[in-house]
Write a protein that holds these residues in place. Sequence first.
Motif, PDB file in Angstrom:
ATOM      1  N   PHE A 165     -24.541  48.818 -28.025  1.00 28.41           N
ATOM      2  CA  PHE A 165     -23.205  48.405 -28.464  1.00 28.41           C
ATOM      3  C   PHE A 165     -22.421  49.529 -29.157  1.00 28.41           C
ATOM      4  CE2 PHE A 165     -25.886  44.595 -28.768  1.00 28.41           C
ATOM      5  CZ  PHE A 165     -25.268  43.833 -27.794  1.00 28.41           C
ATOM      6  N   GLY A 166     -22.987  50.685 -29.275  1.00 24.73           N
ATOM      7  CA  GLY A 166     -22.337  51.747 -30.052  1.00 24.73           C
ATOM      8  C   GLY A 166     -22.969  51.781 -31.418  1.00 24.73           C
ATOM      9  N   PRO A 167     -22.895  52.922 -32.076  1.00 21.12           N
ATOM     10  CA  PRO A 167     -23.658  53.089 -33.321  1.00 21.12           C
ATOM     11  C   PRO A 167     -23.156  52.247 -34.491  1.00 21.12           C
ATOM     12  CG  PRO A 167     -22.323  55.023 -32.849  1.00 21.12           C
ATOM     13  CD  PRO A 167     -22.168  54.124 -31.692  1.00 21.12           C
ATOM     14  N   ILE A 168     -21.894  51.854 -34.465  1.00 19.18           N
ATOM     15  CA  ILE A 168     -21.332  51.158 -35.631  1.00 19.18           C
ATOM     16  C   ILE A 168     -21.627  49.660 -35.599  1.00 19.18           C
ATOM     17  CG2 ILE A 168     -19.129  50.640 -36.837  1.00 19.18           C
ATOM     18  CD1 ILE A 168     -20.006  53.504 -37.179  1.00 19.18           C
ATOM     19  N   TYR A 169     -21.641  49.068 -34.385  1.00 23.39           N
ATOM     20  CA  TYR A 169     -21.758  47.606 -34.305  1.00 23.39           C
ATOM     21  C   TYR A 169     -22.973  47.027 -35.069  1.00 23.39           C
ATOM     22  CZ  TYR A 169     -22.526  42.898 -32.914  1.00 23.39           C
ATOM     23  OH  TYR A 169     -22.779  41.563 -32.986  1.00 23.39           O
ATOM     24  N   PRO A 170     -24.193  47.579 -34.890  1.00 30.29           N
ATOM     25  CA  PRO A 170     -25.338  46.991 -35.613  1.00 30.29           C
ATOM     26  C   PRO A 170     -25.137  47.006 -37.134  1.00 30.29           C
ATOM     27  CG  PRO A 170     -26.113  48.509 -33.953  1.00 30.29           C
ATOM     28  CD  PRO A 170     -24.641  48.688 -34.024  1.00 30.29           C
ATOM     29  N   LEU A 171     -24.511  48.057 -37.619  1.00 29.46           N
ATOM     30  CA  LEU A 171     -24.285  48.147 -39.076  1.00 29.46           C
ATOM     31  C   LEU A 171     -23.275  47.091 -39.530  1.00 29.46           C
ATOM     32  CD1 LEU A 171     -24.143  52.040 -39.358  1.00 29.46           C
ATOM     33  CD2 LEU A 171     -26.033  50.575 -40.043  1.00 29.46           C
ATOM     34  N   ILE A 172     -22.224  46.907 -38.727  1.00 26.86           N
ATOM     35  CA  ILE A 172     -21.225  45.880 -39.064  1.00 26.86           C
ATOM     36  C   ILE A 172     -21.858  44.488 -38.971  1.00 26.86           C
ATOM     37  CG2 ILE A 172     -19.035  44.809 -38.319  1.00 26.86           C
ATOM     38  CD1 ILE A 172     -18.166  47.626 -37.435  1.00 26.86           C
ATOM     39  N   ASN A 173     -22.680  44.302 -37.943  1.00 29.46           N
ATOM     40  CA  ASN A 173     -23.376  43.025 -37.752  1.00 29.46           C
ATOM     41  C   ASN A 173     -24.202  42.678 -38.991  1.00 29.46           C
ATOM     42  OD1 ASN A 173     -26.118  41.811 -37.061  1.00 29.46           O
ATOM     43  ND2 ASN A 173     -25.003  41.254 -35.209  1.00 29.46           N
ATOM     44  N   ILE A 174     -24.986  43.651 -39.473  1.00 33.77           N
ATOM     45  CA  ILE A 174     -25.849  43.405 -40.646  1.00 33.77           C
ATOM     46  C   ILE A 174     -24.996  43.169 -41.893  1.00 33.77           C
ATOM     47  CG2 ILE A 174     -27.579  44.485 -42.182  1.00 33.77           C
ATOM     48  CD1 ILE A 174     -28.766  43.471 -39.564  1.00 33.77           C
ATOM     49  N   LEU A 175     -23.932  43.940 -42.024  1.00 33.21           N
ATOM     50  CA  LEU A 175     -23.048  43.785 -43.182  1.00 33.21           C
ATOM     51  C   LEU A 175     -22.444  42.378 -43.213  1.00 33.21           C
ATOM     52  CD1 LEU A 175     -21.906  45.454 -45.562  1.00 33.21           C
ATOM     53  CD2 LEU A 175     -19.917  45.913 -44.151  1.00 33.21           C
ATOM     54  N   LEU A 176     -22.016  41.899 -42.041  1.00 37.36           N
ATOM     55  CA  LEU A 176     -21.442  40.550 -41.967  1.00 37.36           C
ATOM     56  C   LEU A 176     -22.481  39.495 -42.314  1.00 37.36           C
ATOM     57  CD1 LEU A 176     -19.144  40.734 -38.811  1.00 37.36           C
ATOM     58  CD2 LEU A 176     -18.445  40.367 -41.173  1.00 37.36           C
ATOM     59  N   TYR A 177     -23.696  39.693 -41.800  1.00 39.57           N
ATOM     60  CA  TYR A 177     -24.779  38.750 -42.138  1.00 39.57           C
ATOM     61  C   TYR A 177     -25.046  38.752 -43.644  1.00 39.57           C
ATOM     62  CZ  TYR A 177     -26.323  36.876 -37.702  1.00 39.57           C
ATOM     63  OH  TYR A 177     -26.387  36.161 -36.532  1.00 39.57           O
ATOM     64  N   CYS A 178     -24.999  39.931 -44.244  1.00 35.93           N
ATOM     65  CA  CYS A 178     -25.230  40.022 -45.704  1.00 35.93           C
ATOM     66  C   CYS A 178     -24.173  39.203 -46.445  1.00 35.93           C
ATOM     67  CB  CYS A 178     -25.173  41.478 -46.176  1.00 35.93           C
ATOM     68  SG  CYS A 178     -26.601  42.423 -45.687  1.00 35.93           S
ATOM     69  N   LEU A 179     -22.927  39.311 -45.992  1.00 32.06           N
ATOM     70  CA  LEU A 179     -21.836  38.592 -46.666  1.00 32.06           C
ATOM     71  C   LEU A 179     -22.001  37.075 -46.490  1.00 32.06           C
ATOM     72  CD1 LEU A 179     -18.808  40.888 -45.738  1.00 32.06           C
ATOM     73  CD2 LEU A 179     -19.866  40.641 -47.983  1.00 32.06           C
ATOM     74  N   ILE A 180     -22.313  36.667 -45.269  1.00 30.63           N
ATOM     75  CA  ILE A 180     -22.435  35.226 -44.992  1.00 30.63           C
ATOM     76  C   ILE A 180     -23.644  34.646 -45.746  1.00 30.63           C
ATOM     77  CG2 ILE A 180     -22.904  33.507 -43.183  1.00 30.63           C
ATOM     78  CD1 ILE A 180     -21.385  35.519 -41.261  1.00 30.63           C
ATOM     79  N   LEU A 181     -24.801  35.315 -45.608  1.00 30.74           N
ATOM     80  CA  LEU A 181     -26.009  34.800 -46.273  1.00 30.74           C
ATOM     81  C   LEU A 181     -25.876  34.878 -47.788  1.00 30.74           C
ATOM     82  CD1 LEU A 181     -28.838  36.272 -43.992  1.00 30.74           C
ATOM     83  CD2 LEU A 181     -27.901  33.971 -43.976  1.00 30.74           C
ATOM     84  N   GLY A 182     -25.186  35.920 -48.266  1.00 29.85           N
ATOM     85  CA  GLY A 182     -24.946  36.053 -49.704  1.00 29.85           C
ATOM     86  C   GLY A 182     -24.143  34.876 -50.227  1.00 29.85           C
ATOM     87  N   ALA A 183     -23.082  34.524 -49.489  1.00 28.44           N
ATOM     88  CA  ALA A 183     -22.242  33.384 -49.903  1.00 28.44           C
ATOM     89  C   ALA A 183     -23.081  32.102 -49.929  1.00 28.44           C
ATOM     90  CB  ALA A 183     -21.065  33.245 -48.945  1.00 28.44           C
ATOM     91  N   LEU A 184     -23.931  31.937 -48.903  1.00 25.86           N
ATOM     92  CA  LEU A 184     -24.789  30.738 -48.851  1.00 25.86           C
ATOM     93  C   LEU A 184     -25.788  30.729 -50.005  1.00 25.86           C
ATOM     94  CD1 LEU A 184     -25.537  30.527 -45.020  1.00 25.86           C
ATOM     95  CD2 LEU A 184     -24.120  28.968 -46.350  1.00 25.86           C
ATOM     96  N   LEU A 185     -26.310  31.918 -50.342  1.00 24.84           N
ATOM     97  CA  LEU A 185     -27.282  32.015 -51.438  1.00 24.84           C
ATOM     98  C   LEU A 185     -26.634  31.608 -52.774  1.00 24.84           C
ATOM     99  CD1 LEU A 185     -29.984  32.938 -52.718  1.00 24.84           C
ATOM    100  CD2 LEU A 185     -29.132  35.270 -52.658  1.00 24.84           C
TER     101      LEU A 185
END
Lengths: 282, 234
Positions: free
Chosen positions: A252-272
């Motif tokens: 997907f290109g070098p940036i996408y996985p990092l953005i993907n993880i960052l978004l997951y951190c934000l979503i899971l953080g909010a849920l936590l």
Amino acid sequence: MKMKKALPPIIRIAKYTLIDEVRQKSFIIMFVICAIFIFLVRGCYQGNYTVNGQFLDAATVVRAVSKVTFHVIGAGVMLMTALLSMRVFRRDRDDGMQSCILSKPIARWQYVTGKIIGMWALSVLFMFILHSIVFLITSINLQVVMPEYLIASMLCSLNLLFVVIAVLLLSLLMPDIVAFLCVMGIGVAGLVADGISALSQSQMAQAMLQQPGAHPTSDLTVWKSIYYLWPKLSGAQQSASSLISSEAFHGFGPIYPLINILLYCLILGALLFRRFGKEDIV
Amino acid sequence: MIELNNTTKRYDSLTAVDNVSFSIRKGEYFALLGPNGAGKTTIVKMLLGFTRPTSGSLSLNGLPSTQADCRTAVGYLSENLHIPPYLSGWQYLQRCAELLEISRSDAMDQCRRIVELIGMQGREYTKVNTYSKGMIQRFGLGAALIGNPKLLILDEPTAGLDPIGIREIRQLLESLRHQGMTIFLNSHLLSEVEKICDTAAIINRGKLLVKDKISAIVKDGEALEDVFVMLVKG
């Protein structure tokens, strides 16, 4: 002004988390195992390697071995972080620190933020020390200086943040060990999916897909969507390590996985934060 | 200082606290009495924001119990106190002082004074895992006193203490009266409550049975224990 007032308790809770975790026997054992591994890896740099009958030059060997070491350290620290994170809330509850902290004028979000920062700082520091040892070995002993190795290490710290938040959240919803296994499962499934994706791009796989009677396109689209949205732990690590070998990044290109993880951190953080806000303090 | 308005707490089908309302004024020495499982600890937990009421409201220092700021100048000692076993009593007190953002020099002074007050000189630097239940309880009370709180919430403060320890804690609580402190005490030791507190509330099965001055609850020639048994047994 409000934020300025909120910071000191967060920093203190983070400090206590870090200090308390370092005291754990399990942490010391894991640290010793990792240090032994790094020193054993030293031997791999000194061998003579041939590919298709041609000797590889020292710089290529150093980069290749360092990249493998980079991945092993990254995966090992993720495993260690998950192991330590799964008991953070329980240990605090059993030791009475949770009720001690929350009986003071400290909000729950401050407590959770302190815990996340403390665990993250510990694991990032741990991983950075191990990567720095490899960096020093290659720089001093082998005269191959790779500053990008340390940058890659910092990029990889995003994965550790994901692991900390995900394990903390799941440990509130299920037994600790199940929370640990779930997060490790997410990582392994992502790794396997990356492997399958890489295989599917081979000529043989493309030919098989074009044969009559192969899987319908709609099926593949669903799987591709799941693959695309799945937490890209191994992808983030790969994109970080692409800095070391200066290879082009496939996928997907070098940036996408990092953005993907960052978004997951934000979503899971909010849920936590939301879940812990509803938790009864014992 | 403390106010409960029609507070109810339900755990599935069990009603732990049933529509309880009362208030405690500044400087009052208040005891919450009741048999095991009456809902005393649930009330304390709701006051500290550890658990939310199903309905009704609670306030501390004029602020809703859900706000962290309401716990400013509040000291708390829990019923089953645990202290991290790898810390010493001194380190635990220091941590509590740091969490209250007390400056390092002030924290040292306060901790030294508190160690003396709880009678733990000479043992403050040994690890908590070498302490008896009574010693842990003393350090818990000491931690509650850090930061000179205006309100002390004590859940069974004499649990695990020997008769001499109980007496010392009683004397300590009596001495705090002169500092204008408000005390909310959960206790089974009715004789102690009678000696320390001015007002008391008795609850049973989550319902408030009585809340008044102890002198009004206990009639001439009766003991608090007799009144308690009579009210609880109906």
